[in-house]
Design a protein around this motif. Sequence first.
Motif, PDB file in Angstrom:
ATOM      1  N   ASP A 122      -6.634  16.272  -1.114  1.00 39.13           N
ATOM      2  CA  ASP A 122      -5.211  16.019  -1.287  1.00 39.13           C
ATOM      3  C   ASP A 122      -4.908  14.545  -1.074  1.00 39.13           C
ATOM      4  O   ASP A 122      -5.514  13.888  -0.230  1.00 39.13           O
ATOM      5  N   GLU A 123      -3.941  14.046  -1.834  1.00 35.07           N
ATOM      6  CA  GLU A 123      -3.552  12.657  -1.696  1.00 35.07           C
ATOM      7  C   GLU A 123      -2.736  12.469  -0.419  1.00 35.07           C
ATOM      8  O   GLU A 123      -1.910  13.297  -0.061  1.00 35.07           O
ATOM      9  N   ILE A 177      11.392   1.447  -0.690  1.00 34.90           N
ATOM     10  CA  ILE A 177      10.366   2.285  -0.080  1.00 34.90           C
ATOM     11  C   ILE A 177       9.111   2.195  -0.942  1.00 34.90           C
ATOM     12  O   ILE A 177       9.166   2.428  -2.148  1.00 34.90           O
ATOM     13  N   ILE A 178       8.007   1.823  -0.328  1.00 32.71           N
ATOM     14  CA  ILE A 178       6.733   1.694  -1.032  1.00 32.71           C
ATOM     15  C   ILE A 178       5.793   2.773  -0.522  1.00 32.71           C
ATOM     16  O   ILE A 178       5.568   2.885   0.688  1.00 32.71           O
ATOM     17  N   PHE A 179       5.295   3.588  -1.441  1.00 28.00           N
ATOM     18  CA  PHE A 179       4.331   4.628  -1.106  1.00 28.00           C
ATOM     19  C   PHE A 179       2.965   4.166  -1.598  1.00 28.00           C
ATOM     20  O   PHE A 179       2.786   3.913  -2.787  1.00 28.00           O
ATOM     21  N   LYS A 180       2.007   4.042  -0.689  1.00 28.50           N
ATOM     22  CA  LYS A 180       0.654   3.605  -1.030  1.00 28.50           C
ATOM     23  C   LYS A 180      -0.296   4.772  -0.832  1.00 28.50           C
ATOM     24  O   LYS A 180      -0.343   5.376   0.246  1.00 28.50           O
ATOM     25  N   ASN A 181      -1.053   5.098  -1.872  1.00 30.03           N
ATOM     26  CA  ASN A 181      -2.041   6.168  -1.784  1.00 30.03           C
ATOM     27  C   ASN A 181      -3.239   5.630  -1.013  1.00 30.03           C
ATOM     28  O   ASN A 181      -3.941   4.729  -1.459  1.00 30.03           O
ATOM     29  N   MET A 206      -3.129   3.169  -5.431  1.00 33.02           N
ATOM     30  CA  MET A 206      -2.000   3.358  -6.298  1.00 33.02           C
ATOM     31  C   MET A 206      -0.729   3.235  -5.466  1.00 33.02           C
ATOM     32  O   MET A 206      -0.654   3.721  -4.348  1.00 33.02           O
ATOM     33  N   TYR A 207       0.266   2.573  -6.027  1.00 35.06           N
ATOM     34  CA  TYR A 207       1.539   2.365  -5.365  1.00 35.06           C
ATOM     35  C   TYR A 207       2.662   3.018  -6.153  1.00 35.06           C
ATOM     36  O   TYR A 207       2.598   3.112  -7.380  1.00 35.06           O
TER      37      TYR A 207
END
Length: 59
Positions: A27-28, A14-18, A1-2
Amino acid sequence: MYKTSIDFLTQEKIIFKNITQNSENEDEVFEETRRKIKADNQIKLSGIPDFDELDIYNL
C-alpha cells in the motif's frame, strides 16, 4: 510522486509525497506537508483564460 493541493479558503498548500519505495507490492504511504500561502490577490474563475497555463506562484 507528489500531489499538491491548494486550499484558498484556509490559505494552505498541502503537499502529499509518496514515501513508499515499491508501491506495486504494498500500500502507498504518503507524507503530508502543510504550508501557509499568501492569497491577497484573489481572482475570479472568469478571469482565467487557460487553466493549463495558470501560474499560481505569480498571481
